[in-house]
Write a protein that holds these residues in place. Sequence first.
Motif, mmCIF file in Angstrom:
data_model
loop_
_atom_site.group_PDB
_atom_site.id
_atom_site.type_symbol
_atom_site.label_atom_id
_atom_site.label_comp_id
_atom_site.label_asym_id
_atom_site.label_seq_id
_atom_site.Cartn_x
_atom_site.Cartn_y
_atom_site.Cartn_z
ATOM 1 N N SER A 185 1.320 -11.190 -6.476
ATOM 2 C CA SER A 185 0.854 -10.692 -5.190
ATOM 3 C C SER A 185 1.219 -9.225 -5.009
ATOM 4 C CB SER A 185 1.476 -11.516 -4.059
ATOM 5 O OG SER A 185 1.318 -10.860 -2.817
ATOM 6 N N PRO A 186 0.255 -8.385 -4.639
ATOM 7 C CA PRO A 186 0.597 -6.978 -4.363
ATOM 8 C C PRO A 186 1.606 -6.838 -3.236
ATOM 9 C CG PRO A 186 -1.665 -7.494 -3.675
ATOM 10 C CD PRO A 186 -1.194 -8.639 -4.505
ATOM 11 N N THR A 187 1.579 -7.750 -2.280
ATOM 12 C CA THR A 187 2.555 -7.719 -1.191
ATOM 13 C C THR A 187 3.970 -7.859 -1.717
ATOM 14 O OG1 THR A 187 0.901 -8.796 0.221
ATOM 15 C CG2 THR A 187 3.161 -8.753 1.035
ATOM 16 N N VAL A 188 4.151 -8.748 -2.682
ATOM 17 C CA VAL A 188 5.484 -8.998 -3.224
ATOM 18 C C VAL A 188 5.910 -7.881 -4.174
ATOM 19 C CG1 VAL A 188 6.868 -10.617 -4.591
ATOM 20 C CG2 VAL A 188 5.309 -11.460 -2.842
ATOM 21 N N TRP A 189 4.973 -7.287 -4.901
ATOM 22 C CA TRP A 189 5.321 -6.122 -5.719
ATOM 23 C C TRP A 189 5.783 -4.977 -4.825
ATOM 24 C CZ3 TRP A 189 6.938 -6.381 -10.235
ATOM 25 C CH2 TRP A 189 6.354 -7.204 -11.213
ATOM 26 N N ARG A 190 5.104 -4.774 -3.703
ATOM 27 C CA ARG A 190 5.511 -3.718 -2.772
ATOM 28 C C ARG A 190 6.913 -4.012 -2.233
ATOM 29 N NH1 ARG A 190 0.993 -3.464 -0.015
ATOM 30 N NH2 ARG A 190 1.563 -4.628 1.850
ATOM 31 N N ARG A 191 7.186 -5.280 -1.989
ATOM 32 C CA ARG A 191 8.507 -5.677 -1.501
ATOM 33 C C ARG A 191 9.571 -5.407 -2.561
ATOM 34 N NH1 ARG A 191 10.750 -9.304 2.286
ATOM 35 N NH2 ARG A 191 12.599 -10.390 1.513
ATOM 36 N N TRP A 192 9.315 -5.781 -3.816
ATOM 37 C CA TRP A 192 10.287 -5.552 -4.883
ATOM 38 C C TRP A 192 10.561 -4.065 -5.039
ATOM 39 C CZ3 TRP A 192 9.756 -2.806 -9.531
ATOM 40 C CH2 TRP A 192 10.865 -2.881 -10.393
ATOM 41 N N LEU A 193 9.516 -3.258 -5.032
ATOM 42 C CA LEU A 193 9.692 -1.823 -5.213
ATOM 43 C C LEU A 193 10.483 -1.214 -4.057
ATOM 44 C CD1 LEU A 193 9.060 0.414 -7.170
ATOM 45 C CD2 LEU A 193 6.851 0.759 -6.030
ATOM 46 N N ALA A 194 10.277 -1.712 -2.846
ATOM 47 C CA ALA A 194 11.027 -1.223 -1.691
ATOM 48 C C ALA A 194 12.521 -1.489 -1.872
ATOM 49 C CB ALA A 194 10.520 -1.886 -0.416
ATOM 50 N N GLU B 146 6.403 -0.999 4.234
ATOM 51 C CA GLU B 146 5.318 -0.873 5.208
ATOM 52 C C GLU B 146 4.104 -0.166 4.611
ATOM 53 O OE1 GLU B 146 6.204 0.225 9.301
ATOM 54 O OE2 GLU B 146 8.331 -0.071 8.886
ATOM 55 N N ARG B 147 4.340 0.643 3.586
ATOM 56 C CA ARG B 147 3.256 1.328 2.896
ATOM 57 C C ARG B 147 3.497 1.251 1.398
ATOM 58 N NH1 ARG B 147 2.674 7.064 6.252
ATOM 59 N NH2 ARG B 147 2.162 6.150 8.300
ATOM 60 N N PRO B 148 2.432 1.128 0.600
ATOM 61 C CA PRO B 148 2.618 1.149 -0.855
ATOM 62 C C PRO B 148 3.035 2.536 -1.328
ATOM 63 C CG PRO B 148 0.275 1.139 -0.306
ATOM 64 C CD PRO B 148 1.013 0.939 0.981
ATOM 65 N N VAL B 149 3.848 2.580 -2.358
ATOM 66 C CA VAL B 149 4.352 3.844 -2.890
ATOM 67 C C VAL B 149 3.252 4.538 -3.679
ATOM 68 C CG1 VAL B 149 6.080 4.896 -4.398
ATOM 69 C CG2 VAL B 149 6.672 2.902 -3.006
ATOM 70 N N ALA C 245 4.171 -0.058 -8.878
ATOM 71 C CA ALA C 245 3.505 0.746 -7.848
ATOM 72 C C ALA C 245 1.997 0.566 -7.916
ATOM 73 C CB ALA C 245 3.874 2.215 -8.019
ATOM 74 N N ARG C 246 1.452 0.512 -9.121
ATOM 75 C CA ARG C 246 -0.004 0.296 -9.258
ATOM 76 C C ARG C 246 -0.381 -1.097 -8.761
ATOM 77 N NH1 ARG C 246 1.286 2.329 -14.535
ATOM 78 N NH2 ARG C 246 0.891 4.599 -14.642
ATOM 79 N N ASP C 247 0.404 -2.107 -9.163
ATOM 80 C CA ASP C 247 0.105 -3.478 -8.734
ATOM 81 C C ASP C 247 0.216 -3.629 -7.218
ATOM 82 O OD1 ASP C 247 -0.346 -4.263 -11.334
ATOM 83 O OD2 ASP C 247 1.675 -5.047 -11.645
ATOM 84 N N SER C 248 1.150 -2.899 -6.610
ATOM 85 C CA SER C 248 1.355 -3.022 -5.164
ATOM 86 C C SER C 248 0.198 -2.430 -4.365
ATOM 87 C CB SER C 248 2.659 -2.330 -4.761
ATOM 88 O OG SER C 248 2.530 -0.916 -4.806
#
Length: 288
Positions: A6-15, A50-53, A80-83
């Motif tokens: 999930s892009p949502t979860v990739w964004r969460r991991w990166l955060a 809250e925003r993708p990197v 970052a790409r996946d998110s």
Amino acid sequence: MASASSPTVWRRWLAFELVRLRQRARLEQRDVARELRCSVAKISYYETAERPVVVRDLDEVLLPLYRVPRERWPTYLQAARDSRQKGWWERYDAVTLPGWFSLFVGLEQGASVIRVYEAQLVPGLLQTREYAEAVSRSGTAERTDEEVARHVELRMTRQAVLDRDPDPLRLWVMLDEAVLRRVVGSPALMAEQLRHLAAMAQRPKVTIQVMPYSGGAYPGMTGRFQILDFPWPSDPGLAYVEHRAGSLYLEEPNEISAHSVAFEHMSANALSPSESLTLIADAAEEFA
């Protein structure tokens, strides 16, 4: 590193990683904002998912600033790409899938384990199509046939997470006995739904327990909730509580702990999975 779908979860991991890396480098958000030539708010958005990197921000500023070894850069850049990809659920309109619930679906689709407590109805991931339609039609909102169909389609599509390849969701469900007794739609529909529930309970990654009426008072009586865990140790997970006009995402350690402890107490006092399966099967026969 574990995978996520999930892009949502990739964004969460990166955060989480950006916070960890910044703190390891002993930098404040204002220090990073100065190097990136942006506002402190932008750094905060990155670190709270809250925003993708922006990939270029990682490549040109953040990873060098945090002294991340070159061999690890591809992991962060790919995350970052996946998110920034679009999740399948984002094709739905805001009426079918409001923003507060779209976030949950994104988290659900990338979670590794979800623990669910429900007091009144079968959880969405375990509903039959007919049961889901009956629930959708019984809501306070006056939905057209087309709107009901979209809600049901969304619910059925979400269930694919249970067959996710290569890592199906681990689902642990705690039900009040009222879920088995309340007639949704018709007795025949309930019999079908409970047979489906019994079949799902026999899957290796699905556990269902029932809190029987005879068990008396228990912690879940204050309301439904879910606890989501994600596929890397650095993420503490979250507790999710839904209400009529929206939802709460509870991420403070004491909030997660309170719901985890309540779930553990319920698990210890509920019927065992095998006893629960017997009760579900018996209830299905009664409706049939």
